[in-house]
Design a protein around this motif. Sequence first.
Motif, mmCIF file in Angstrom:
data_model
loop_
_atom_site.group_PDB
_atom_site.id
_atom_site.type_symbol
_atom_site.label_atom_id
_atom_site.label_comp_id
_atom_site.label_asym_id
_atom_site.label_seq_id
_atom_site.Cartn_x
_atom_site.Cartn_y
_atom_site.Cartn_z
ATOM 1 N N THR A 1 -0.635 6.299 10.345
ATOM 2 C CA THR A 1 -0.186 6.025 11.715
ATOM 3 C C THR A 1 -1.212 6.513 12.733
ATOM 4 O O THR A 1 -1.802 7.584 12.590
ATOM 5 C CB THR A 1 1.162 6.728 12.005
ATOM 6 O OG1 THR A 1 0.989 8.140 11.843
ATOM 7 C CG2 THR A 1 2.239 6.247 11.059
ATOM 8 N N ASP B 1 3.565 7.419 5.419
ATOM 9 C CA ASP B 1 4.012 6.054 5.756
ATOM 10 C C ASP B 1 3.325 4.956 4.921
ATOM 11 O O ASP B 1 3.765 3.803 4.968
ATOM 12 C CB ASP B 1 3.834 5.723 7.251
ATOM 13 C CG ASP B 1 4.921 6.361 8.125
ATOM 14 O OD1 ASP B 1 5.774 7.105 7.585
ATOM 15 O OD2 ASP B 1 4.911 6.122 9.340
ATOM 16 N N HIS C 1 5.793 3.431 2.192
ATOM 17 C CA HIS C 1 6.867 2.596 2.755
ATOM 18 C C HIS C 1 6.336 1.272 3.275
ATOM 19 O O HIS C 1 6.856 0.200 2.977
ATOM 20 C CB HIS C 1 7.532 3.316 3.941
ATOM 21 C CG HIS C 1 8.151 4.629 3.580
ATOM 22 N ND1 HIS C 1 9.058 4.755 2.567
ATOM 23 C CD2 HIS C 1 7.999 5.865 4.111
ATOM 24 C CE1 HIS C 1 9.432 6.026 2.486
ATOM 25 N NE2 HIS C 1 8.803 6.717 3.392
ATOM 26 N N VAL C 2 5.285 1.386 4.096
ATOM 27 C CA VAL C 2 4.812 0.207 4.822
ATOM 28 C C VAL C 2 4.161 -0.800 3.864
ATOM 29 O O VAL C 2 4.404 -2.009 3.952
ATOM 30 C CB VAL C 2 3.841 0.645 5.949
ATOM 31 C CG1 VAL C 2 3.147 -0.545 6.579
ATOM 32 C CG2 VAL C 2 4.611 1.440 7.003
ATOM 33 N N THR C 3 3.372 -0.278 2.904
ATOM 34 C CA THR C 3 2.699 -1.188 1.969
ATOM 35 C C THR C 3 3.724 -1.899 1.092
ATOM 36 O O THR C 3 3.667 -3.128 0.913
ATOM 37 C CB THR C 3 1.714 -0.400 1.074
ATOM 38 O OG1 THR C 3 0.929 0.427 1.913
ATOM 39 C CG2 THR C 3 0.835 -1.317 0.257
ATOM 40 N N THR D 1 6.937 -2.405 1.638
ATOM 41 C CA THR D 1 7.775 -3.319 2.426
ATOM 42 C C THR D 1 7.020 -4.609 2.737
ATOM 43 O O THR D 1 7.572 -5.708 2.630
ATOM 44 C CB THR D 1 8.210 -2.612 3.733
ATOM 45 O OG1 THR D 1 8.942 -1.441 3.380
ATOM 46 C CG2 THR D 1 9.076 -3.517 4.589
ATOM 47 N N LYS D 2 5.762 -4.461 3.100
ATOM 48 C CA LYS D 2 4.951 -5.636 3.434
ATOM 49 C C LYS D 2 4.860 -6.589 2.234
ATOM 50 O O LYS D 2 5.073 -7.797 2.353
ATOM 51 C CB LYS D 2 3.554 -5.150 3.831
ATOM 52 C CG LYS D 2 2.686 -6.177 4.458
ATOM 53 C CD LYS D 2 1.647 -5.482 5.338
ATOM 54 C CE LYS D 2 0.747 -6.509 5.990
ATOM 55 N NZ LYS D 2 -0.472 -6.765 5.275
ATOM 56 N N ALA E 1 9.348 4.576 9.393
ATOM 57 C CA ALA E 1 7.988 4.110 9.083
ATOM 58 C C ALA E 1 7.882 2.605 9.334
ATOM 59 O O ALA E 1 6.932 2.128 9.975
ATOM 60 C CB ALA E 1 7.649 4.424 7.623
ATOM 61 N N ASN E 2 8.863 1.857 8.859
ATOM 62 C CA ASN E 2 8.811 0.403 9.009
ATOM 63 C C ASN E 2 9.000 -0.040 10.457
ATOM 64 O O ASN E 2 8.467 -1.080 10.862
ATOM 65 C CB ASN E 2 9.865 -0.253 8.105
ATOM 66 C CG ASN E 2 9.426 -0.249 6.643
ATOM 67 O OD1 ASN E 2 8.232 -0.189 6.353
ATOM 68 N ND2 ASN E 2 10.388 -0.304 5.735
ATOM 69 N N ALA F 1 5.703 0.366 12.054
ATOM 70 C CA ALA F 1 4.749 -0.647 11.585
ATOM 71 C C ALA F 1 5.013 -2.019 12.197
ATOM 72 O O ALA F 1 4.261 -2.972 11.957
ATOM 73 C CB ALA F 1 4.811 -0.737 10.062
#
Length: 626
Positions: free
Chosen positions: A11, A450, A453-455, A457-458, A476-477, A480
């Motif tokens: 972040t 993060d 989570h972000v990777t 979810t993407k 986190a999402n 993002a």
Amino acid sequence: MSKAYEKNTITEDGQLLLKKAERDQIETVWDRYEAQLPQCGYCEMGLSCRVCVMGPCRVDPFGEGPQKGVCGADGDIIVARNLCRMIAAGAAAHSDHGRDLVEVLAEVAEGRAPGYEIKDMEKLKRVAAEYNIETEGKDPLKIAGELAHAMQEDFGTRKKELTLVKTAPEKRQELWKKIGVMPRGIDREISETMHRTHMGVDNGWQSLLLHGIRNALSDGWGGSMIATEVSDILFGTPAPKLTAANVGVLKEDQVNIVVHGHNPVVSEMIMLACQSPEMLKLAEEKGAKGINLAGVCCTGNELLMRHGVPMAGNHLVSELVLTTGAVEMMIVDYQCIMPSMGDVAACYHTRMISTSDKARFPGMTHREFHPDNARELAKELVTAAIENFENRGEVYIPVEPVNAIGGFSVETIVAALGGTPQPLIDAIAAGKIRGAVGVVGCNNPKIKHDYGHVTLTKRLIENDILVVDTGCAAIANAKAGFKVADAIEFAGPGLKEICGSLGIPPVLHMGSCVDNARILVLASALAKAMKTDISDLPLAAAAPEWYSEKAVSIGVYTVASGVYTVLGPMPPITGSMNVVRLLTDGLNDVVGAAFGVEPDPEKAAVLIRRHIEEKRENLGLPFMKL
Ligand code: BF8
Ligand code: SF4
């Protein structure tokens, strides 16, 4: 963007504030993590035991040193015992939070909780009906009192099984009965775990773990579910709200108050005080343009879901939020509040307030909240925060906030679908949505903040998998940018079409960690509509950056409810290959689901996609081989 901090967090606000923290000589969670390295290998593998004072003991994983503790416990027993104690602590945390809400409900019923009220009458009646409480023509406060009493009984031992367990699909309930894990009293299961893991009680690693499952189920379908239902009754069932996330939600020209912790009992009252004309007038007199309330962690999620209160950050940035120098007051209740917070605040003008009779912290002023004094105390604290505005030094708010939509309760999701889960089932059957995954849980300095989570979810949404999230994963999402309607641009074509037509983001914020119970309710509704069990559905869960005992309990009840769950960090079980094999494979034959462990979110995404396609194939739905 600061290069040196890229290894800690993805972040921008986190990186910039880490730089500021270094300049201000603030020690953070990452510094302390590094100072701990290398961490104890015995503990990491679950092979150390300090259950009694003949120990502490350890079992040598290489077979050279001792293979048994002083009492004779081997590696399997020690690992299983340690894991069960983690489950008990996690279930206790969620369930005690639930109990606090039930106590407020009981006080409301007695007219002893000024400021609190029944906000969702319909839900009160619906939940009361689950407890076989007659509601027809009855005064709501009387219903509330009877419901609080009935829920209190769920905590004790007077029942054979928890009330809300009967909302699970019938096949699942039968399975739990058959294998002997139907949860009875919430406190009873926690207490029995502590008993069984005392020296010289349960020394079967399988029977220990089976009880661990029962204990975790008493959290998911008991304590957590009660926490969620009573929060909705008292504060309203969430509906979609526009909000914003990251440290940029703090305002330079306003009084900033941040709430941190888990229980909405305190934060809701703070919010009401912040909105009162009297307080707003005082803020103006003190030269501020307003009062800005923001959240950190799950109490923030509770306010975000119900009122759109913005979110300053998740667990690992909770210290960094204070380094902005912009926070007049941080008010905490309990859970996930680092004991270092008071030290960080001492370097700025921030006043730190602890509020729970069961949670004290160094460097904080303790002002205890109870239902009878909450409204008045909230005003007192907000007044003190406003008065602290003039003591501000340098303020550093380095980023702009990211917009997000939160507030997807099961009720609103089903309403958005037209009153039944059928359109979602149709979309899954047609392959437009391949499945759904709950991305949940914490941050942990062992995983880049993060990134997990972000990777993950993407990758899921771009492969047409709907994501629902809670806890720090949800924050986190949000940061993002996955939680606005335009985020369908990140989604695969099928998910994009469905979310686009419903006007919803591809990642649905379902709340705090106790709100994982909402995900159970949603999974249950899908299974019932498809006349099958949860374990047959193309669903999965993931906790890419988990750290807490609560997360262990969540993981275990999720798997025991029939959902494949992939953990990022490895739990402390590798000292027993028997336990590892049972949790990652053997449980498939017991509860129809098991754990995976994969710290790399790119690989975790592949594991989950493969699992979802397998479930689709078994259901006779169009599938693809990965
Ligand atoms: O209950 S996700 S770090 S804040 S434990 Fe804690 Fe983990 Fe965040 Fe919420 Ni949940
Ligand atoms: Fe050692 Fe057994 Fe005591 Fe654990 S319970 S500390 S293994 S003697």
